[in-house]
Design a protein around this motif. Structure first.
Motif, PDB file in Angstrom:
ATOM      1  N   ASN A  42      -4.541   2.438   0.099  1.00 13.98           N
ATOM      2  CA  ASN A  42      -4.565   2.209  -1.343  1.00 13.98           C
ATOM      3  C   ASN A  42      -3.365   1.377  -1.772  1.00 13.98           C
ATOM      4  O   ASN A  42      -2.217   1.766  -1.525  1.00 13.98           O
ATOM      5  N   ASN A  95       0.838  -1.209   0.000  1.00 13.82           N
ATOM      6  CA  ASN A  95       0.000   0.000   0.000  1.00 13.82           C
ATOM      7  C   ASN A  95       0.865   1.248   0.000  1.00 13.82           C
ATOM      8  O   ASN A  95       1.981   1.255   0.522  1.00 13.82           O
ATOM      9  N   GLY A 154       3.879  -4.254  -8.913  1.00 13.84           N
ATOM     10  CA  GLY A 154       3.747  -2.956  -8.260  1.00 13.84           C
ATOM     11  C   GLY A 154       3.608  -3.075  -6.759  1.00 13.84           C
ATOM     12  O   GLY A 154       4.209  -2.303  -5.993  1.00 13.84           O
ATOM     13  N   GLU A 155       2.823  -4.052  -6.308  1.00 16.51           N
ATOM     14  CA  GLU A 155       2.641  -4.243  -4.874  1.00 16.51           C
ATOM     15  C   GLU A 155       3.915  -4.745  -4.204  1.00 16.51           C
ATOM     16  O   GLU A 155       4.243  -4.336  -3.086  1.00 16.51           O
ATOM     17  N   GLU A 162      -0.460   0.408  -7.827  1.00 16.15           N
ATOM     18  CA  GLU A 162      -0.924  -0.119  -9.112  1.00 16.15           C
ATOM     19  C   GLU A 162       0.135  -1.040  -9.703  1.00 16.15           C
ATOM     20  O   GLU A 162       1.295  -0.982  -9.336  1.00 16.15           O
ATOM     21  N   GLY A 163      -0.274  -1.883 -10.619  1.00 10.40           N
ATOM     22  CA  GLY A 163       0.670  -2.743 -11.316  1.00 10.40           C
ATOM     23  C   GLY A 163       0.651  -4.188 -10.864  1.00 10.40           C
ATOM     24  O   GLY A 163       1.593  -4.933 -11.131  1.00 10.40           O
TER      25      GLY A 163
END
Length: 149
Positions: free
Chosen positions: A63, A57, A71-72, A66-67
């Motif tokens: 949030n 996040n 991405g995470e 993205e990806g």
């Protein structure tokens, strides 16, 4: 020879007594005391730092980056890096990580990003699939690290 063995055993015993005598310092670090979460962001025990699992996040929000898994994973490792630096350690001092994946089939994609954060002397690591992670995250990573002198 036997005298040297007894001397060595005595020294080892003397050095270990403070740990058994309850003299090891333990300090709990809360990421955000206002949120009253049921866990510490990190706990220092002696010269070791134990981080709670980090999601991908965006720091300070719920949030997810993205990806997808890439991405995470990148964001989770950036969150780990920030916590380590905040509490007196670094990515170079990480000795063990555990990676939790919402889908073990994403291990390869996670691993590609993970390797870039530990290019030399990677820490010991375990990885496992789970039936779900907080915030519907794809990955959660927890680490243990030594503290700098």
């Amino acid at each position: 020879m036997r005298a040297a063995q007894y001397l060595f055993a005595g020294i080892v015993l003397a050095l270990s007594i403070p740990a058994f005598a309850g003299e090891t310092e333990v300090e709990h670090y809360s990421a955000n005391p206002d949120m009253q979460l049921p866990f510490s962001d990190a706990v220092r025990v002696g010269n070791m730092l134990y981080l709670s699992g980090k999601l991908g996040n965006i720091r300070g929000t719920r949030n997810l980056a993205e990806g997808g898994i890439a991405g995470e994973t990148r964001q989770a490792l950036e969150n780990i890096k920030a916590s380590l630096e905040k509490y007196g350690s670094s990515m170079d001092e990480v000795v063990k990580c555990t990676v939790f994946l919402a889908d073990i089939a994403e291990w390869g994609a996670m691993n590609e990003i993970y390797m870039t954060y530990f290019p030399v002397n990677p820490p010991a690591r375990s990885a496992l699939g789970s039936s779900g992670l907080a915030l519907n995250a794809r990955v959660e990573i927890e680490c243990f690290a030594a503290l700098r002198d």
